[in-house]
Design a protein around this motif. Structure first.
Motif, PDB file in Angstrom:
ATOM      1  N   LEU A  15      20.659 -63.673  44.804  1.00 17.81           N
ATOM      2  CA  LEU A  15      21.365 -62.397  44.849  1.00 17.81           C
ATOM      3  C   LEU A  15      22.556 -62.432  45.798  1.00 17.81           C
ATOM      4  CD1 LEU A  15      20.983 -59.658  43.471  1.00 17.81           C
ATOM      5  CD2 LEU A  15      19.651 -58.913  45.444  1.00 17.81           C
ATOM      6  N   SER A  16      22.500 -63.286  46.796  1.00 24.62           N
ATOM      7  CA  SER A  16      23.609 -63.376  47.762  1.00 24.62           C
ATOM      8  C   SER A  16      24.909 -63.811  47.100  1.00 24.62           C
ATOM      9  CB  SER A  16      23.250 -64.353  48.882  1.00 24.62           C
ATOM     10  OG  SER A  16      23.099 -65.680  48.377  1.00 24.62           O
ATOM     11  N   ARG A  17      24.802 -64.431  45.926  1.00 21.62           N
ATOM     12  CA  ARG A  17      25.997 -64.920  45.223  1.00 21.62           C
ATOM     13  C   ARG A  17      26.628 -63.853  44.330  1.00 21.62           C
ATOM     14  NH1 ARG A  17      22.261 -69.007  43.857  1.00 21.62           N
ATOM     15  NH2 ARG A  17      22.401 -68.372  41.673  1.00 21.62           N
ATOM     16  N   PHE A  18      25.853 -62.799  43.973  1.00 23.18           N
ATOM     17  CA  PHE A  18      26.394 -61.841  42.994  1.00 23.18           C
ATOM     18  C   PHE A  18      25.902 -60.421  43.242  1.00 23.18           C
ATOM     19  CE2 PHE A  18      22.432 -63.555  41.349  1.00 23.18           C
ATOM     20  CZ  PHE A  18      21.786 -62.472  40.785  1.00 23.18           C
ATOM     21  N   TYR A  19      25.615 -60.069  44.493  1.00 22.80           N
ATOM     22  CA  TYR A  19      24.960 -58.791  44.766  1.00 22.80           C
ATOM     23  C   TYR A  19      25.758 -57.592  44.242  1.00 22.80           C
ATOM     24  CZ  TYR A  19      22.961 -54.739  46.991  1.00 22.80           C
ATOM     25  OH  TYR A  19      22.411 -53.497  47.194  1.00 22.80           O
ATOM     26  N   ILE A 241      17.193 -51.730  43.980  1.00 25.30           N
ATOM     27  CA  ILE A 241      16.933 -52.129  42.591  1.00 25.30           C
ATOM     28  C   ILE A 241      17.421 -53.542  42.266  1.00 25.30           C
ATOM     29  CG2 ILE A 241      17.443 -51.590  40.165  1.00 25.30           C
ATOM     30  CD1 ILE A 241      17.428 -48.625  40.952  1.00 25.30           C
ATOM     31  N   PRO A 242      18.636 -53.964  42.677  1.00 22.29           N
ATOM     32  CA  PRO A 242      19.034 -55.352  42.392  1.00 22.29           C
ATOM     33  C   PRO A 242      18.074 -56.382  42.976  1.00 22.29           C
ATOM     34  CG  PRO A 242      20.936 -54.055  43.044  1.00 22.29           C
ATOM     35  CD  PRO A 242      19.733 -53.198  43.299  1.00 22.29           C
ATOM     36  N   TYR A 243      17.550 -56.106  44.159  1.00 28.08           N
ATOM     37  CA  TYR A 243      16.580 -56.998  44.804  1.00 28.08           C
ATOM     38  C   TYR A 243      15.311 -57.093  43.967  1.00 28.08           C
ATOM     39  CZ  TYR A 243      13.385 -58.630  48.522  1.00 28.08           C
ATOM     40  OH  TYR A 243      12.461 -59.309  49.274  1.00 28.08           O
ATOM     41  N   GLN A 244      14.834 -55.959  43.467  1.00 28.98           N
ATOM     42  CA  GLN A 244      13.653 -55.956  42.612  1.00 28.98           C
ATOM     43  C   GLN A 244      13.901 -56.748  41.327  1.00 28.98           C
ATOM     44  OE1 GLN A 244      13.414 -51.561  42.563  1.00 28.98           O
ATOM     45  NE2 GLN A 244      11.298 -51.785  43.178  1.00 28.98           N
ATOM     46  N   ALA A 246      16.117 -59.067  40.699  1.00 36.51           N
ATOM     47  CA  ALA A 246      16.288 -60.501  40.968  1.00 36.51           C
ATOM     48  C   ALA A 246      14.936 -61.167  41.220  1.00 36.51           C
ATOM     49  CB  ALA A 246      17.215 -60.708  42.165  1.00 36.51           C
ATOM     50  N   THR A 247      14.034 -60.436  41.880  1.00 34.49           N
ATOM     51  CA  THR A 247      12.698 -60.990  42.151  1.00 34.49           C
ATOM     52  C   THR A 247      11.915 -61.177  40.865  1.00 34.49           C
ATOM     53  OG1 THR A 247      12.641 -59.930  44.332  1.00 34.49           O
ATOM     54  CG2 THR A 247      10.545 -60.639  43.411  1.00 34.49           C
TER      55      THR A 247
END
Length: 286
Positions: A15-19, A241-244, A246-247
């Motif tokens: 996610l650090s590449r496209f957050y 939500i993006p973190y969820q 991506a997980t």
């Protein structure tokens, strides 16, 4: 064997590449879902108006009822015809972003390339199956409970009724279990929307075998972040939500590898999430 910590670590790294692009994708999805969800508010508003207008002519009350039913049908249809393809596109975006820089337009993947009606069909079948599994025991239980309450009203007053009502809620567990058995179907559609319908159910069953409780607990592990987001007037949840997503993308990658290791599927069926081939690739101009 996978762990939640492992999935979340990999998700954070990816996610650090496209957050911020992922945030934009999720924001648009949530905005569309919110707009469509406003139909539920209109239904409640219509029904409340009908209840408060008890002195209205029968024809007017009938019109309010018909309007509420029509709004409910439209809301359900839009959910199937719009939100499900959007959900598949959003999952495709997160899976692609693990491998390369995906485009924002991937959100609309389910609407293009002749995929639309297959996505709508499979997601509708999945929803119907979960509903049938949920109601299979729950509905007879509620009918029995209503019969007991009518035939023996004392149950309502001594508290037994509410205990039995709680027990009847447990009859919804089969549907709950099935919802996790079918958890991978939207991801499978995002990877290959051209399989036979029954094949999606076979694949997800193999992938989630012995994993349902782990997937459920993984979802629960985000409650702390969601509560923190709610403290910020609910806006903070948009950043979670993006973190969820991506997980869970990392989870699908592991379940996909599991299906390959079991010999239940292979690259010919699940070709991975690769960059689109440029037009006229490998061809020379005349």
């Amino acid at each position: 064997m996978w762990t939640r910590a492992e999935l979340k670590t990999n998700a954070k790294a990816a996610l650090s590449r496209f957050y911020w692009m992922a945030f934009a994708v999720c924001l648009v999805y949530q905005a569309i879902a919110g707009f469509i969800g406003s139909g539920s508010y209109l239904i409640n508003l219509t029904m409340n108006f009908g209840e408060t207008g008890a002195n209205l002519p029968p024809a007017v009350l009938m019109g309010i009822l018909i309007a509420a039913i029509a709004l409910a049908v439209v809301s359900l249809a839009v959910s199937f015809l719009v939100m499900n393809p959007l959900a598949v596109g959003m999952l495709r975006y997160f899976m692609e972003s693990r491998n390369f820089k995906s485009d924002f337009s991937t959100l609309f993947y389910g609407f293009t390339g002749g995929r639309y009606w297959k996505v709508v069909k499979v997601m509708a079948v999945m929803t119907l199956k979960v509903l049938l599994w949920t109601m299979m025991l729950f509905l007879p239980g509620v009918i029995l409970l209503a019969f007991l309450a009518v035939s023996n009203p004392i149950l309502v007053y001594n508290g037994s009724f509410f205990f039995l009502l709680f027990l009847s809620m447990l009859l919804m567990i089969p549907g709950f279990v099935k919802s996790y058995e079918y958890f991978m179907i939207p991801y499978l559609l995002a990877e290959n929307p051209h399989l036979e319908t029954r094949r999606y159910f076979q694949l997800t069953k193999a992938m989630t075998d012995g994993e349902k409780m782990n997937i459920f607990v993984l979802g629960l592990s985000f409650i702390g972040w969601e509560l923190l987001g709610l403290l910020l007037c609910g806006i903070g949840t948009l950043f979670v939500i993006p973190y969820q997503m991506a997980t869970f993308a990392e989870l699908y990658a592991l379940m996909r590898a599991k299906a390959f290791a079991m010999g239940f599927s292979g690259p010919d069926e699940l070709p991975d999430f690769n960059p689109p081939v440029p037009p006229f690739y490998g061809q020379t101009s005349m």
